[in-house]
Motif scaffolding. Structure first.
Motif, PDB file in Angstrom:
ATOM      1  N   GLY A   1      -5.309  -3.728  14.990  1.00  0.00           N
ATOM      2  CA  GLY A   1      -6.178  -4.802  15.442  1.00  0.00           C
ATOM      3  C   GLY A   1      -6.192  -4.920  16.946  1.00  0.00           C
ATOM      4  N   GLY A   2      -7.366  -4.708  17.578  1.00  0.00           N
ATOM      5  CA  GLY A   2      -7.442  -4.739  19.036  1.00  0.00           C
ATOM      6  C   GLY A   2      -6.555  -3.654  19.628  1.00  0.00           C
ATOM      7  N   ASP A   3      -5.753  -4.039  20.614  1.00  0.00           N
ATOM      8  CA  ASP A   3      -4.807  -3.087  21.212  1.00  0.00           C
ATOM      9  C   ASP A   3      -3.416  -3.188  20.602  1.00  0.00           C
ATOM     10  N   THR A   4      -3.284  -3.950  19.520  1.00  0.00           N
ATOM     11  CA  THR A   4      -1.991  -4.018  18.838  1.00  0.00           C
ATOM     12  C   THR A   4      -1.703  -2.683  18.154  1.00  0.00           C
ATOM     13  N   ILE A   5      -0.476  -2.221  18.298  1.00  0.00           N
ATOM     14  CA  ILE A   5      -0.055  -0.946  17.715  1.00  0.00           C
ATOM     15  C   ILE A   5       0.971  -1.211  16.618  1.00  0.00           C
ATOM     16  N   GLY A   6       0.718  -0.634  15.452  1.00  0.00           N
ATOM     17  CA  GLY A   6       1.696  -0.686  14.380  1.00  0.00           C
ATOM     18  C   GLY A   6       2.495   0.597  14.356  1.00  0.00           C
ATOM     19  N   ALA A   7       3.763   0.501  14.018  1.00  0.00           N
ATOM     20  CA  ALA A   7       4.641   1.666  13.940  1.00  0.00           C
ATOM     21  C   ALA A   7       5.394   1.617  12.624  1.00  0.00           C
ATOM     22  N   TYR A   8       5.319   2.705  11.860  1.00  0.00           N
ATOM     23  CA  TYR A   8       6.046   2.754  10.595  1.00  0.00           C
ATOM     24  C   TYR A   8       7.306   3.575  10.760  1.00  0.00           C
ATOM     25  N   ASP A   9       8.437   2.942  10.460  1.00  0.00           N
ATOM     26  CA  ASP A   9       9.755   3.559  10.534  1.00  0.00           C
ATOM     27  C   ASP A   9      10.171   3.886   9.104  1.00  0.00           C
TER      28      ASP A   9
ATOM     29  N   PHE B   1       8.299  -6.281   9.696  1.00  0.00           N
ATOM     30  CA  PHE B   1       8.602  -6.664   8.318  1.00  0.00           C
ATOM     31  C   PHE B   1       8.992  -5.415   7.538  1.00  0.00           C
ATOM     32  N   PRO B   2       9.816  -5.562   6.497  1.00  0.00           N
ATOM     33  CA  PRO B   2      10.236  -4.401   5.703  1.00  0.00           C
ATOM     34  C   PRO B   2       9.109  -3.926   4.790  1.00  0.00           C
ATOM     35  N   SER B   3       9.059  -2.617   4.529  1.00  0.00           N
ATOM     36  CA  SER B   3       8.074  -2.065   3.601  1.00  0.00           C
ATOM     37  C   SER B   3       8.560  -0.724   3.081  1.00  0.00           C
ATOM     38  N   ARG B   4       8.848  -0.665   1.798  1.00  0.00           N
ATOM     39  CA  ARG B   4       9.230   0.598   1.176  1.00  0.00           C
ATOM     40  C   ARG B   4       8.004   1.478   0.954  1.00  0.00           C
ATOM     41  N   ILE B   5       6.825   0.899   1.054  1.00  0.00           N
ATOM     42  CA  ILE B   5       5.584   1.652   0.907  1.00  0.00           C
ATOM     43  C   ILE B   5       5.181   2.184   2.274  1.00  0.00           C
ATOM     44  N   ASP B   6       4.761   3.423   2.327  1.00  0.00           N
ATOM     45  CA  ASP B   6       4.362   4.080   3.566  1.00  0.00           C
ATOM     46  C   ASP B   6       3.076   3.428   4.097  1.00  0.00           C
ATOM     47  N   VAL B   7       3.163   2.699   5.191  1.00  0.00           N
ATOM     48  CA  VAL B   7       2.012   1.989   5.749  1.00  0.00           C
ATOM     49  C   VAL B   7       1.241   2.923   6.683  1.00  0.00           C
ATOM     50  N   ILE B   8      -0.082   3.022   6.474  1.00  0.00           N
ATOM     51  CA  ILE B   8      -0.886   3.984   7.222  1.00  0.00           C
ATOM     52  C   ILE B   8      -1.961   3.327   8.083  1.00  0.00           C
ATOM     53  N   GLY B   9      -2.158   2.017   8.001  1.00  0.00           N
ATOM     54  CA  GLY B   9      -3.184   1.381   8.825  1.00  0.00           C
ATOM     55  C   GLY B   9      -3.315  -0.096   8.521  1.00  0.00           C
ATOM     56  N   ARG B  10      -4.266  -0.730   9.215  1.00  0.00           N
ATOM     57  CA  ARG B  10      -4.491  -2.162   9.042  1.00  0.00           C
ATOM     58  C   ARG B  10      -5.989  -2.460   9.039  1.00  0.00           C
ATOM     59  N   LEU B  11      -6.395  -3.363   8.167  1.00  0.00           N
ATOM     60  CA  LEU B  11      -7.789  -3.759   8.059  1.00  0.00           C
ATOM     61  C   LEU B  11      -8.086  -4.937   8.972  1.00  0.00           C
ATOM     62  N   ALA B  12      -9.380  -5.213   9.180  1.00  0.00           N
ATOM     63  CA  ALA B  12      -9.781  -6.299  10.073  1.00  0.00           C
ATOM     64  C   ALA B  12      -9.357  -7.665   9.547  1.00  0.00           C
ATOM     65  N   ASP B  13      -9.161  -7.794   8.229  1.00  0.00           N
ATOM     66  CA  ASP B  13      -8.744  -9.090   7.678  1.00  0.00           C
ATOM     67  C   ASP B  13      -7.250  -9.347   7.839  1.00  0.00           C
ATOM     68  N   GLY B  14      -6.549  -8.420   8.489  1.00  0.00           N
ATOM     69  CA  GLY B  14      -5.122  -8.612   8.763  1.00  0.00           C
ATOM     70  C   GLY B  14      -4.193  -7.977   7.757  1.00  0.00           C
ATOM     71  N   THR B  15      -4.711  -7.510   6.622  1.00  0.00           N
ATOM     72  CA  THR B  15      -3.848  -6.862   5.642  1.00  0.00           C
ATOM     73  C   THR B  15      -3.589  -5.406   6.040  1.00  0.00           C
TER      74      THR B  15
ATOM     75  N   PRO C   1       0.468  -9.703   5.755  1.00  0.00           N
ATOM     76  CA  PRO C   1       1.237  -9.652   7.013  1.00  0.00           C
ATOM     77  C   PRO C   1       2.723  -9.933   6.870  1.00  0.00           C
ATOM     78  N   ALA C   2       3.144 -10.478   5.715  1.00  0.00           N
ATOM     79  CA  ALA C   2       4.570 -10.717   5.490  1.00  0.00           C
ATOM     80  C   ALA C   2       5.238  -9.530   4.806  1.00  0.00           C
ATOM     81  N   GLY C   3       4.447  -8.512   4.466  1.00  0.00           N
ATOM     82  CA  GLY C   3       5.011  -7.331   3.833  1.00  0.00           C
ATOM     83  C   GLY C   3       4.986  -7.370   2.319  1.00  0.00           C
ATOM     84  N   VAL C   4       4.251  -8.317   1.732  1.00  0.00           N
ATOM     85  CA  VAL C   4       4.173  -8.457   0.276  1.00  0.00           C
ATOM     86  C   VAL C   4       2.904  -7.759  -0.227  1.00  0.00           C
ATOM     87  N   VAL C   5       3.027  -7.001  -1.300  1.00  0.00           N
ATOM     88  CA  VAL C   5       1.878  -6.305  -1.872  1.00  0.00           C
ATOM     89  C   VAL C   5       0.927  -7.299  -2.519  1.00  0.00           C
ATOM     90  N   ASN C   6      -0.338  -7.269  -2.102  1.00  0.00           N
ATOM     91  CA  ASN C   6      -1.356  -8.132  -2.700  1.00  0.00           C
ATOM     92  C   ASN C   6      -1.950  -7.490  -3.948  1.00  0.00           C
TER      93      ASN C   6
END
Length: 390
Positions: free
Chosen positions: A106-114, A134-148, A177-182
């Protein structure tokens, strides 16, 4: 670049002629020299790269890259000058153990998956300042405009160790955004592994097999089905929007193709690369396209398909489901970010020294060079204990 040529480049890549048939698409080449090159054989630490997991260009031209080897997030100016390094190896906020990828959040915000064992997402400002995680056992690959966030996973190899095919379907996830699967989208085409008679304990991959590909835009998720010559687009609610045909076509694996595979096996992998553990068996068809990269302006970039003994240097830009341009990239260069008239990526020299380079794109005919992987493919060697995953 003259103003008229620049304008035509921007208009064409923006998709103003999206109905053009593939053979009549405008074609582009990179300039002979990059605008800048980040990376040295020997020098100051900020310019020594090791296992670049991804590189992105911000709106003001700054470059952000994830350097997995040092577990760092680095920020550079629009001319490639180092500005800031953050992160480092550790378990504290903003630190990494295995920096698998970075992505736009989102914008210039950068996400990093460890990745494992940390298994968490960290968010940074464009200035490299840690914001939250936030913790995530699922491999996160991107973010949508709605914040998820969008995550991706494949079925495990667990189960009886008996000879036979192992289907590993893919699942896409929406994570809040809290790391919970919707919610999730399961049973997508994934990997196919095989345990062979006489050695069932070691799963192998089919020769000329498909590799699932995906890309995340602010308004949609793209999932590539290589052996069907289509890519599917899903909305933020994970509902199918449309299925689009690729320029490349899936070709049957004939006896002649099998012979060519065997004859060219010595040049399948680049110098310094690691040969995957292939089965003696082949897929039914060869993939219709190679890799996939999300670009600016909503354009999707698909690499031409791999073929025995040949690594593809050509990519096709798609806008609104239609091909709009063809681009030829330099050998041993992998693109990580595309703009209207530029491409950013990771380049490797003959010693496998990594450099993040930015090239301008100019109208020009394609050379259609057929180079073997050893001379053209970026090295496919493990980074930080895992395969590089962009």
């Amino acid at each position: 670049m003259k103003r008229s040529v620049l304008l035509s480049t921007v208009l064409l890549l923006a998709g103003f002629d999206a109905a053009l048939p593939a053979q009549n698409l405008p074609t582009f080449r990179t300039d002979p020299r990059p605008v800048f090159s980040i990376g040295e054989v020997d020098g100051d630490a900020p310019y020594l790269l090791s296992g670049v997991s991804n590189a992105l260009r911000l709106a003001d031209g700054r470059i952000v890259l994830g350097n997995c080897g040092s577990a760092e997030l680095r920020v550079y100016s629009a001319t490639g000058k180092h500005i800031k390094t953050t992160g480092g190896r550790g378990v504290g906020p903003g630190e990494f153990q295995r920096l698998t990828r970075i992505f736009r959040a989102g914008g210039d915000t950068i996400g990093a998956y460890d990745a494992y064992p940390a298994a968490r997402v960290s968010l940074f400002t464009g200035d490299g300042i840690y914001a939250r995680g936030f913790p995530s056992r699922i491999d996160v690959i991107g973010r949508l405009a709605d914040g998820t966030f969008v995550g991706r996973a494949y079925a495990s190899l667990a189960g009886p160790r008996e000879p036979g095919m192992i289907q590993r379907p893919a699942t896409l996830y929406r994570i809040n955004p809290a790391g919970v699967v919707n919610d999730s989208l399961p049973k997508l085409p994934g990997y196919v592994n095989i345990r062979e008679p006489g050695n069932p304990g070691i799963p192998r991959v089919l020769r000329l097999h498909r590799i699932p590909k995906s890309a995340v835009f602010p308004d949609r998720i793209v999932f590539g089905i290589q052996d069907e010559a289509v890519y599917s687009e899903y909305g933020p609610d994970l509902r199918l929007l449309r299925r689009n045909a690729s320029v490349g076509k899936a070709e049957l694996v004939t006896d002649a193709i099998k012979r060519q595979w065997i004859e060219t096996s010595a040049v399948m992998m680049p110098a310094g690369g690691v040969l995957p553990v292939y089965s003696s068996q082949y897929a039914t068809v060869m993939p219709a396209f190679g890799d996939m990269v999300a670009g600016g302006g909503g354009r999707l970039w698909l690499q031409d398909p791999y073929r025995p003994g040949s690594y593809p240097l050509l990519w096709t830009a798609y806008q609104n489901g239609k091909p709009v341009a063809r681009v030829e990239l330099p050998p041993r260069f992998f693109p990580t970010d595309h703009g209207s008239d530029w491409v950013l990526g990771v380049a490797y020299d003959d010693l496998n020294v990594e450099r993040v380079q930015l090239f301008n794109l100019r109208l020009g005919s394609l050379s259609n060079r057929q180079l073997p992987p050893r001379d053209a493919e970026p090295p496919s060697q493990p980074r930080c204990g895992a395969w590089t995953s962009r």
